[in-house]
Design a protein around this motif. Structure first.
Motif, PDB file in Angstrom:
ATOM      1  N   ASP A  20      -5.171  -5.988  -9.423  1.00  0.00           N
ATOM      2  CA  ASP A  20      -5.058  -5.454 -10.776  1.00  0.00           C
ATOM      3  C   ASP A  20      -4.865  -3.940 -10.732  1.00  0.00           C
ATOM      4  OD1 ASP A  20      -5.152  -5.728 -13.705  1.00  0.00           O
ATOM      5  OD2 ASP A  20      -7.013  -4.561 -13.500  1.00  0.00           O
ATOM      6  N   GLY A  21      -5.610  -3.269  -9.864  1.00  0.00           N
ATOM      7  CA  GLY A  21      -5.445  -1.826  -9.710  1.00  0.00           C
ATOM      8  C   GLY A  21      -4.057  -1.473  -9.217  1.00  0.00           C
ATOM      9  N   LEU A  22      -3.545  -2.260  -8.283  1.00  0.00           N
ATOM     10  CA  LEU A  22      -2.211  -2.018  -7.751  1.00  0.00           C
ATOM     11  C   LEU A  22      -1.147  -2.225  -8.827  1.00  0.00           C
ATOM     12  CD1 LEU A  22      -0.777  -1.244  -5.119  1.00  0.00           C
ATOM     13  CD2 LEU A  22      -0.556  -3.686  -4.643  1.00  0.00           C
ATOM     14  N   ARG A  23      -1.313  -3.248  -9.635  1.00  0.00           N
ATOM     15  CA  ARG A  23      -0.382  -3.497 -10.742  1.00  0.00           C
ATOM     16  C   ARG A  23      -0.399  -2.303 -11.712  1.00  0.00           C
ATOM     17  NH1 ARG A  23       1.552  -8.251 -12.952  1.00  0.00           N
ATOM     18  NH2 ARG A  23       0.002  -9.462 -11.823  1.00  0.00           N
ATOM     19  N   ARG A  24      -1.588  -1.804 -12.035  1.00  0.00           N
ATOM     20  CA  ARG A  24      -1.697  -0.644 -12.939  1.00  0.00           C
ATOM     21  C   ARG A  24      -1.093   0.610 -12.303  1.00  0.00           C
ATOM     22  NH1 ARG A  24      -6.725   0.734 -13.632  1.00  0.00           N
ATOM     23  NH2 ARG A  24      -7.615  -0.790 -12.215  1.00  0.00           N
ATOM     24  N   PHE A  25      -1.296   0.783 -10.992  1.00  0.00           N
ATOM     25  CA  PHE A  25      -0.703   1.919 -10.283  1.00  0.00           C
ATOM     26  C   PHE A  25       0.818   1.886 -10.376  1.00  0.00           C
ATOM     27  CE2 PHE A  25       1.476   3.205  -6.390  1.00  0.00           C
ATOM     28  CZ  PHE A  25       1.291   4.575  -6.476  1.00  0.00           C
ATOM     29  N   PHE A  26       1.426   0.727 -10.087  1.00  0.00           N
ATOM     30  CA  PHE A  26       2.880   0.633 -10.145  1.00  0.00           C
ATOM     31  C   PHE A  26       3.392   0.841 -11.567  1.00  0.00           C
ATOM     32  CE2 PHE A  26       2.768  -1.044  -5.832  1.00  0.00           C
ATOM     33  CZ  PHE A  26       3.866  -0.387  -5.293  1.00  0.00           C
ATOM     34  N   ALA A  27       2.651   0.403 -12.559  1.00  0.00           N
ATOM     35  CA  ALA A  27       3.045   0.653 -13.950  1.00  0.00           C
ATOM     36  C   ALA A  27       3.008   2.154 -14.238  1.00  0.00           C
ATOM     37  CB  ALA A  27       2.137  -0.111 -14.911  1.00  0.00           C
ATOM     38  N   PHE A  57       6.135  -7.337 -10.590  1.00  0.00           N
ATOM     39  CA  PHE A  57       5.068  -7.047  -9.628  1.00  0.00           C
ATOM     40  C   PHE A  57       4.826  -8.188  -8.645  1.00  0.00           C
ATOM     41  CE2 PHE A  57       0.569  -7.324  -8.430  1.00  0.00           C
ATOM     42  CZ  PHE A  57       0.423  -6.113  -7.769  1.00  0.00           C
ATOM     43  N   GLU A  58       5.078  -9.407  -9.023  1.00  0.00           N
ATOM     44  CA  GLU A  58       4.677 -10.571  -8.215  1.00  0.00           C
ATOM     45  C   GLU A  58       5.141 -10.543  -6.761  1.00  0.00           C
ATOM     46  OE1 GLU A  58       2.210 -12.700  -8.894  1.00  0.00           O
ATOM     47  OE2 GLU A  58       2.032 -11.351 -10.596  1.00  0.00           O
ATOM     48  N   PRO A  59       6.359 -10.124  -6.441  1.00  0.00           N
ATOM     49  CA  PRO A  59       6.748 -10.091  -5.027  1.00  0.00           C
ATOM     50  C   PRO A  59       5.871  -9.151  -4.185  1.00  0.00           C
ATOM     51  CG  PRO A  59       8.694 -10.030  -6.395  1.00  0.00           C
ATOM     52  CD  PRO A  59       7.505  -9.869  -7.311  1.00  0.00           C
ATOM     53  N   LEU A  60       5.246  -8.163  -4.804  1.00  0.00           N
ATOM     54  CA  LEU A  60       4.372  -7.235  -4.074  1.00  0.00           C
ATOM     55  C   LEU A  60       3.020  -7.854  -3.719  1.00  0.00           C
ATOM     56  CD1 LEU A  60       5.095  -4.009  -6.066  1.00  0.00           C
ATOM     57  CD2 LEU A  60       5.160  -4.171  -3.573  1.00  0.00           C
ATOM     58  N   ARG A  61       2.497  -8.701  -4.587  1.00  0.00           N
ATOM     59  CA  ARG A  61       1.138  -9.233  -4.474  1.00  0.00           C
ATOM     60  C   ARG A  61       0.832  -9.802  -3.088  1.00  0.00           C
ATOM     61  NH1 ARG A  61      -2.647 -11.030  -8.077  1.00  0.00           N
ATOM     62  NH2 ARG A  61      -1.227 -10.794  -9.826  1.00  0.00           N
ATOM     63  N   SER A  62       1.749 -10.570  -2.520  1.00  0.00           N
ATOM     64  CA  SER A  62       1.452 -11.272  -1.270  1.00  0.00           C
ATOM     65  C   SER A  62       1.293 -10.341  -0.070  1.00  0.00           C
ATOM     66  CB  SER A  62       2.542 -12.301  -0.977  1.00  0.00           C
ATOM     67  OG  SER A  62       3.773 -11.651  -0.725  1.00  0.00           O
ATOM     68  N   TYR A  63       1.700  -9.098  -0.197  1.00  0.00           N
ATOM     69  CA  TYR A  63       1.577  -8.153   0.919  1.00  0.00           C
ATOM     70  C   TYR A  63       0.232  -7.433   0.948  1.00  0.00           C
ATOM     71  CZ  TYR A  63       6.464  -9.032   1.611  1.00  0.00           C
ATOM     72  OH  TYR A  63       7.644  -9.655   1.864  1.00  0.00           O
ATOM     73  N   ALA A 100      -4.619  -5.857   8.052  1.00  0.00           N
ATOM     74  CA  ALA A 100      -5.529  -6.800   8.705  1.00  0.00           C
ATOM     75  C   ALA A 100      -5.185  -8.207   8.242  1.00  0.00           C
ATOM     76  CB  ALA A 100      -6.984  -6.470   8.369  1.00  0.00           C
ATOM     77  N   ASP A 101      -5.135  -9.118   9.174  1.00  0.00           N
ATOM     78  CA  ASP A 101      -4.843 -10.527   8.863  1.00  0.00           C
ATOM     79  C   ASP A 101      -3.563 -10.685   8.045  1.00  0.00           C
ATOM     80  OD1 ASP A 101      -7.172 -11.349  10.224  1.00  0.00           O
ATOM     81  OD2 ASP A 101      -8.375 -10.977   8.427  1.00  0.00           O
ATOM     82  N   GLY A 102      -2.552  -9.875   8.362  1.00  0.00           N
ATOM     83  CA  GLY A 102      -1.262 -10.018   7.709  1.00  0.00           C
ATOM     84  C   GLY A 102      -1.170  -9.452   6.304  1.00  0.00           C
ATOM     85  N   ARG A 103      -2.189  -8.687   5.873  1.00  0.00           N
ATOM     86  CA  ARG A 103      -2.195  -8.089   4.532  1.00  0.00           C
ATOM     87  C   ARG A 103      -2.557  -6.616   4.641  1.00  0.00           C
ATOM     88  NH1 ARG A 103      -0.254 -12.322   3.706  1.00  0.00           N
ATOM     89  NH2 ARG A 103      -0.829 -13.963   2.267  1.00  0.00           N
ATOM     90  N   ILE A 104      -2.006  -5.820   3.743  1.00  0.00           N
ATOM     91  CA  ILE A 104      -2.346  -4.397   3.675  1.00  0.00           C
ATOM     92  C   ILE A 104      -3.691  -4.284   2.978  1.00  0.00           C
ATOM     93  CG2 ILE A 104      -1.661  -2.161   2.746  1.00  0.00           C
ATOM     94  CD1 ILE A 104       1.281  -3.291   2.855  1.00  0.00           C
ATOM     95  N   ALA A 133      -4.081  -7.337   0.417  1.00  0.00           N
ATOM     96  CA  ALA A 133      -5.344  -8.070   0.379  1.00  0.00           C
ATOM     97  C   ALA A 133      -5.940  -7.981  -1.025  1.00  0.00           C
ATOM     98  CB  ALA A 133      -6.320  -7.490   1.399  1.00  0.00           C
ATOM     99  N   ALA A 134      -6.729  -8.967  -1.391  1.00  0.00           N
ATOM    100  CA  ALA A 134      -7.356  -8.982  -2.724  1.00  0.00           C
ATOM    101  C   ALA A 134      -8.251  -7.767  -2.934  1.00  0.00           C
ATOM    102  CB  ALA A 134      -8.152 -10.266  -2.915  1.00  0.00           C
TER     103      ALA A 134
END
Length: 135
Positions: A54-61, A25-31, A112-116, A33-34
């Motif tokens: 955390d929600g995004l990590r659970r979604f991808f799982a 999951f880590e390569p996805l995190r930087s794209y 926004a500001d370089g993040r989704i 926003a928190a």
């Protein structure tokens, strides 16, 4: 659509493909926003509102549990202003049934500001997707 927004989406799609290949999951995190929000149709096996990293990590799982294969094919960037609109053709194979599907997803994506910050995907036929994933 700014060059930076296109670059963010292209990087994110590459990181998503890497996730499905490796489970990392880590390569996805930087794209993202928190305070990111993903709104999936409730009728899907992975439906609901997913918030933050955390929600995004659970979604991808959950996507990995649902799909044995989930490949993004041809993509067209249809919007030049926020929210960006991307039409993607998907080829997938459901893990539970082995059924293969090809379907389009239209995504409205706010950057926004370089993040989704938000993604709203629209599926052509959520009932067919849910049925293919059900035993």
């Amino acid at each position: 659509m700014t060059v930076m927004s296109v670059s963010v989406l292209e990087g994110m799609y590459a990181a998503e493909a890497e996730y499905f290949a490796t489970g990392d999951f880590e390569p996805l995190r930087s794209y993202f926003a928190a305070d990111f929000v993903l709104r999936q149709a409730e009728g899907l096996p992975f439906g609901g509102v997913w918030r933050g990293h955390d929600g995004l990590r659970r979604f991808f799982a959950e996507m990995s549990r649902t799909w044995a294969v989930f490949e993004l094919g041809e993509q067209a960037f249809l919007s030049t202003t926020s929210p960006l609109v991307v039409l993607t053709n998907v080829r997938a194979r459901a893990r539970a049934t082995g059924r293969e599907l090809e379907f389009p997803i239209l995504q409205a994506i706010t950057v926004a500001d370089g993040r989704i910050t938000e993604v709203r995907p629209f599926y052509w036929d959520t009932a067919a997707i849910a049925a293919a994933c059900s035993t």
